[in-house]
Design an enzyme around this catalytic site. Structure first.
Site, mmCIF file in Angstrom:
data_model
loop_
_atom_site.group_PDB
_atom_site.id
_atom_site.type_symbol
_atom_site.label_atom_id
_atom_site.label_comp_id
_atom_site.label_asym_id
_atom_site.label_seq_id
_atom_site.Cartn_x
_atom_site.Cartn_y
_atom_site.Cartn_z
ATOM 1 N N ASP A 1 -11.359 -6.079 -5.411
ATOM 2 C CA ASP A 1 -11.744 -5.217 -6.525
ATOM 3 C C ASP A 1 -12.018 -6.126 -7.715
ATOM 4 O O ASP A 1 -11.179 -6.963 -8.068
ATOM 5 C CB ASP A 1 -10.619 -4.246 -6.901
ATOM 6 C CG ASP A 1 -10.357 -3.213 -5.815
ATOM 7 O OD1 ASP A 1 -11.270 -2.932 -5.024
ATOM 8 O OD2 ASP A 1 -9.229 -2.696 -5.778
ATOM 9 N N HIS B 1 -7.981 -3.335 1.918
ATOM 10 C CA HIS B 1 -7.276 -4.436 1.242
ATOM 11 C C HIS B 1 -6.255 -5.105 2.171
ATOM 12 O O HIS B 1 -5.922 -6.276 1.990
ATOM 13 C CB HIS B 1 -6.608 -3.944 -0.042
ATOM 14 C CG HIS B 1 -7.598 -3.703 -1.151
ATOM 15 N ND1 HIS B 1 -8.152 -4.726 -1.871
ATOM 16 C CD2 HIS B 1 -8.127 -2.559 -1.628
ATOM 17 C CE1 HIS B 1 -9.000 -4.216 -2.766
ATOM 18 N NE2 HIS B 1 -9.005 -2.903 -2.636
ATOM 19 N N GLN C 1 0.835 -1.205 0.000
ATOM 20 C CA GLN C 1 0.000 0.000 0.000
ATOM 21 C C GLN C 1 0.871 1.257 0.000
ATOM 22 O O GLN C 1 0.467 2.284 -0.563
ATOM 23 C CB GLN C 1 -0.940 -0.021 1.214
ATOM 24 C CG GLN C 1 -2.074 1.002 1.149
ATOM 25 C CD GLN C 1 -3.082 0.715 0.044
ATOM 26 O OE1 GLN C 1 -3.205 -0.413 -0.425
ATOM 27 N NE2 GLN C 1 -3.804 1.741 -0.399
ATOM 28 N N HIS D 1 -15.440 -2.348 -5.642
ATOM 29 C CA HIS D 1 -14.767 -2.708 -4.379
ATOM 30 C C HIS D 1 -15.769 -3.267 -3.357
ATOM 31 O O HIS D 1 -16.616 -2.542 -2.839
ATOM 32 C CB HIS D 1 -14.050 -1.469 -3.816
ATOM 33 C CG HIS D 1 -13.359 -1.697 -2.497
ATOM 34 N ND1 HIS D 1 -11.984 -1.608 -2.335
ATOM 35 C CD2 HIS D 1 -13.846 -2.015 -1.269
ATOM 36 C CE1 HIS D 1 -11.673 -1.855 -1.067
ATOM 37 N NE2 HIS D 1 -12.791 -2.101 -0.401
ATOM 38 N N GLU E 1 -16.899 3.532 -5.741
ATOM 39 C CA GLU E 1 -16.112 2.434 -6.320
ATOM 40 C C GLU E 1 -17.042 1.252 -6.535
ATOM 41 O O GLU E 1 -17.259 0.447 -5.620
ATOM 42 C CB GLU E 1 -14.955 2.042 -5.388
ATOM 43 C CG GLU E 1 -13.909 3.141 -5.248
ATOM 44 C CD GLU E 1 -12.619 2.647 -4.605
ATOM 45 O OE1 GLU E 1 -12.526 1.459 -4.226
ATOM 46 O OE2 GLU E 1 -11.695 3.474 -4.475
ATOM 47 N N VAL F 1 -7.437 6.527 -2.990
ATOM 48 C CA VAL F 1 -6.437 5.576 -2.495
ATOM 49 C C VAL F 1 -6.284 5.754 -0.980
ATOM 50 O O VAL F 1 -6.207 6.884 -0.489
ATOM 51 C CB VAL F 1 -5.066 5.804 -3.185
ATOM 52 C CG1 VAL F 1 -4.011 4.874 -2.599
ATOM 53 C CG2 VAL F 1 -5.189 5.609 -4.691
ATOM 54 N N ALA F 2 -6.259 4.628 -0.268
ATOM 55 C CA ALA F 2 -6.086 4.697 1.188
ATOM 56 C C ALA F 2 -4.614 4.857 1.537
ATOM 57 O O ALA F 2 -3.744 4.288 0.880
ATOM 58 C CB ALA F 2 -6.627 3.425 1.828
HETATM 59 ZN ZN LIG Z 1 -10.358 -1.727 -3.654
#
Ligand SMILES: [Zn+2]
Length: 258
Positions: A181, A174, A146, A227, A224, A166-167
């Protein structure tokens, strides 16, 4: 109050298992207090409470089952979002490879936690019966991976834009090993048969959409359509029937019951 048949079917399927859990779940007062403690808009709380008041018995059974699921697996319903990180150094202990399972994958090397993989295999079999392929395009991502995703995004688009989709490392679903995804990972996915099938059926297998359309202020992320996170069947049914299909509300509620 119960707006769809699918919800009732899941309840019927869960009811016998729930009966074994007995009414050991929280009582109406504790449920009311938990909803009151949620940091969300008052109208949203009122809508949730009204749905519960309309069908309190199934709700208590779902809660009892979801709490039993969480007792067996504390990370299953752990909230992780922009304001709450995963425990430092967290990595799931039961990751399983998707290679060799027959699932449709974007590349070799995908991994998911055992329960999420089993649920995905069930869901995939059901989709296949209807002639649909569920392509897994992203699955477990380690903290370190990540970091790469985040850094790549910041380099290309800057931190503000990257944060919309985005995290930050330590804040990604995730990293739980239970998020997937599907398909193209673009908005075009929403117009596919696979996406429509998932929107209608994923919850029967315990998966729910994490970032629905128009809820960025609540979830922290843009829509999303691809997701999904595995939360278990009881929690997924509860989310659909009582929390307006908003996973963030479900997770906040369960957290408030801790
Ligand atoms: Zn995702």
């Amino acid at each position: 109050m119960l707006r769809n048949v699918g919800f009732l079917m899941v309840f019927a399927a869960l009811a016998p298992a729930c009966a074994q859990v007995k009414a050991s779940g929280p009582d109406a007062e504790r449920i009311r207090a938990a909803i009151s403690a949620m940091r969300i808009a008052p109208e949203a709380k009122a809508a949730i409470q009204a749905r519960i008041d309309g069908a309190p018995k199934p709700f208590r059974l779902y809660v009892a089952q979801a709490l039993a699921d969480r007792a067996a697996d504390p990370m299953l319903l752990f909230r992780v979002d922009k304001s709450k990180a995963l425990p430092v150094g967290f990595a799931p202990a039961d990751l399983r490879a998707l290679d060799g399972t027959g699932l449709s994958v974007s590349r070799p090397g995908h991994r998911l936690r055992a329960a999420a993989l089993a649920a995905l295999e069930d869901m995939n079999a059901a989709a296949l019966k209807e002639g649909l392929t569920l392509l897994v395009s992203s699955s477990y991502r380690s903290y370190d991976y990540q970091v790469e995703v985040w850094d790549r995004g910041v380099k290309a688009d800057g931190a503000v834009e990257t944060a919309a989709s985005v995290a930050k490392p330590g804040h990604s679903q995730h990293q739980l090993g239970t998020a997937i995804d599907f398909g193209s990972i673009t908005d075009a996915f929403a117009d596919t048969k696979a996406s429509r099938w998932l929107a209608a059926n994923a919850r029967r297998f315990g998966f729910t959409l994490s970032y629905p359309k128009g809820l960025a202020e609540i979830t922290g992320y843009k829509w999303e359509s691809w997701h999904y996170r595995y939360v278990g069947k009881a929690a997924a049914a509860m989310e659909a029937g009582y929390f307006g299909g908003v996973q963030e509300y479900l997770l906040l509620f369960l957290e408030a019951l801790e």
